[in-house]
Design an enzyme around this catalytic site. Structure first.
Site, PDB file in Angstrom:
ATOM      1  N   LYS A 229      25.429  40.365  34.093  1.00 52.44           N
ATOM      2  CA  LYS A 229      26.116  38.711  33.842  1.00 52.44           C
ATOM      3  C   LYS A 229      25.568  37.477  34.471  1.00 52.44           C
ATOM      4  O   LYS A 229      24.883  38.147  35.828  1.00 52.44           O
ATOM      5  CB  LYS A 229      27.614  38.713  34.012  1.00 52.44           C
ATOM      6  CG  LYS A 229      28.281  39.345  35.684  1.00 52.44           C
ATOM      7  CD  LYS A 229      27.997  37.991  36.635  1.00 52.44           C
ATOM      8  CE  LYS A 229      28.624  38.212  38.233  1.00 52.44           C
ATOM      9  NZ  LYS A 229      28.398  37.731  39.085  1.00 52.44           N
TER      10      LYS A 229
ATOM     11  N   ASP B 203      34.902  42.187  38.668  1.00 49.53           N
ATOM     12  CA  ASP B 203      33.438  41.617  38.231  1.00 49.53           C
ATOM     13  C   ASP B 203      34.059  42.576  36.586  1.00 49.53           C
ATOM     14  O   ASP B 203      33.880  42.668  35.688  1.00 49.53           O
ATOM     15  CB  ASP B 203      32.778  41.406  38.785  1.00 49.53           C
ATOM     16  CG  ASP B 203      32.010  40.096  39.627  1.00 49.53           C
ATOM     17  OD1 ASP B 203      33.188  39.173  39.278  1.00 49.53           O
ATOM     18  OD2 ASP B 203      30.640  39.969  39.754  1.00 49.53           O
TER      19      ASP B 203
HETATM   20  O1  C5P Z   1      35.732  43.311  44.065  1.00 48.88           O
HETATM   21  P1  C5P Z   1      34.775  43.632  44.652  1.00 48.88           P
HETATM   22  O2  C5P Z   1      35.127  44.734  45.323  1.00 48.88           O
HETATM   23  O3  C5P Z   1      33.941  43.378  43.644  1.00 48.88           O
HETATM   24  O4  C5P Z   1      34.795  42.499  45.811  1.00 48.88           O
HETATM   25  C1  C5P Z   1      33.758  42.733  46.641  1.00 48.88           C
HETATM   26  C2  C5P Z   1      34.414  41.823  47.957  1.00 48.88           C
HETATM   27  O5  C5P Z   1      33.265  40.348  47.386  1.00 48.88           O
HETATM   28  C3  C5P Z   1      35.402  41.597  47.978  1.00 48.88           C
HETATM   29  O6  C5P Z   1      35.202  42.533  49.691  1.00 48.88           O
HETATM   30  C4  C5P Z   1      35.659  40.690  49.019  1.00 48.88           C
HETATM   31  O7  C5P Z   1      34.823  40.404  50.618  1.00 48.88           O
HETATM   32  C5  C5P Z   1      34.775  40.029  48.014  1.00 48.88           C
HETATM   33  N1  C5P Z   1      35.510  38.815  47.457  1.00 48.88           N
HETATM   34  C6  C5P Z   1      36.505  37.849  47.251  1.00 48.88           C
HETATM   35  N2  C5P Z   1      36.785  37.172  46.496  1.00 48.88           N
HETATM   36  C7  C5P Z   1      37.215  37.674  45.032  1.00 48.88           C
HETATM   37  C8  C5P Z   1      35.592  38.730  44.824  1.00 48.88           C
HETATM   38  C9  C5P Z   1      35.351  39.689  45.134  1.00 48.88           C
HETATM   39  O8  C5P Z   1      36.466  37.481  48.252  1.00 48.88           O
HETATM   40  N3  C5P Z   1      37.873  36.374  43.343  1.00 48.88           N
END
Ligand code: C5P
Length: 288
Positions: free
Chosen positions: A8, A134
């Site tokens: 993406k 994501d």
């Molecule tokens: O959701 P995911 O585990 O992929 O996110 C990785 C990191 O990115 C999270 O631990 C957080 O620190 C940050 N993040 C965030 N806000 C979001 C998406 C991701 O703070 N909406």
């Protein structure tokens, strides 16, 4: 079963505020692109989940999001089946193009078929949210979608189904830690207010107004990542120097993309730049 696990780009990513759970609320516009990993799923006789890959750059243990997706299905439905997951990597890791999240989503949808689970899209999205912010986007079979909350609440934009954008994507030889970039955003958040909202971009897409599309691309995290990694700024300068006007970093970076009018122009620019900038990786890709 063989699957294309697409990447993406974020054409728009406004970080709105920090939440109680330490995530951030976003307003984002996802585009699914043709750059893809290839995933092969093969049933096993035992209950194991085994990852094989052509790339030593991704983990083969329980930290791999594709592994977690299979484990989540097994655990949630108390399944006895195991699976061999072969991942042929093409999407650069830690690039901001959602490769790991995509792998997880395609394993969920693939195993739903292979294991004849009959799960609805809604159930798959529920599972996808547990794996990462994501992941849900990739569950929807759509080229463009708006994401809100953590980026995991998806509104598919089916009215844009006919739009095909051509891109050059440039990836420097660095890996970016997403949590670090969001942490820095907390410190510098006041610096990164969008000039125009996502509505302008949606309207530009609707009208196929490429000039306005270029003008309304936005990413709150770009200044942060570029501040930490000057290479990102350098890529933008080089693309600007070639006359591109629609340029943006995707996600938390460091991959930077440009929008071009045709495949021919994207390929030609990629060839030109790759001879000069040998440490960068170049991809020509399109909306899919
Ligand atoms: O959701 P995911 O585990 O992929 O996110 C990785 C990191 O990115 C999270 O631990 C957080 O620190 C940050 N993040 C965030 N806000 C979001 C998406 C991701 O703070 N909406």
């Amino acid at each position: 079963m063989i699957l294309n696990s697409y990447a993406k780009l974020n054409l728009y990513l406004a970080v709105l505020d920090k939440r109680q759970d330490d995530y951030h609320n976003l307003d984002t516009l996802f585009e699914r692109i043709s750059l893809a990993d290839r995933i092969t799923l093969k049933p096993r006789r035992d209950r194991e989940i085994k990852i094989t890959t052509n790339c030593s750059c991704i983990p083969r243990d329980d930290t791999n999001l594709a592994w977690r997706a299979a484990r989540l299905l097994q655990g949630s439905f108390n399944l006895k089946q195991g699976i061999d997951i072969k991942i042929q990597k093409r999407i650069p890791i830690g690039s901001g193009m959602g490769g790991g999240s995509s792998n997880a989503a395609f394993v969920l949808t693939g195993l739903n078929q292979l294991w004849k689970l009959g799960l609805s899209q809604k159930s798959l999205v529920g599972l996808a949210k547990k794996i990462g912010s994501d992941v849900p986007f990739f569950i929807y079979d759509c080229a463009f979608a708006q994401g809100s909350l953590r980026g995991d609440k998806i509104r598919p934009l089916r009215q844009f189904a006919g739009i095909k954008l051509w891109h050059i994507v440039v990836m420097p030889k660095i890996k970016v830690s997403t949590p670090l970039i969001y942490k820095k955003w907390d410190e510098y958040s006041k610096l990164t207010k969008p000039a125009s909202g996502v509505r302008i971009l949606l309207s530009a897409l609707r009208k196929r107004d490429f000039y306005l599309i270029g003008k309304s691309l936005f990413n709150s995290l770009e200044q942060i990542t570029a501040g930490l990694y000057p290479e990102v700024r350098r890529i933008k300068e080089v693309l600007l120097g070639k006359g591109l006007q629609s340029i943006l970093m995707s996600g938390s970076g460091p991959a930077v993309f440009g929008i071009l009018p045709s495949r021919k122009e994207a390929v030609s620019l990629s060839k030109q730049l790759s001879t000069k900038h040998r440490s960068w990786q170049f991809f020509v890709t399109h909306t899919i």
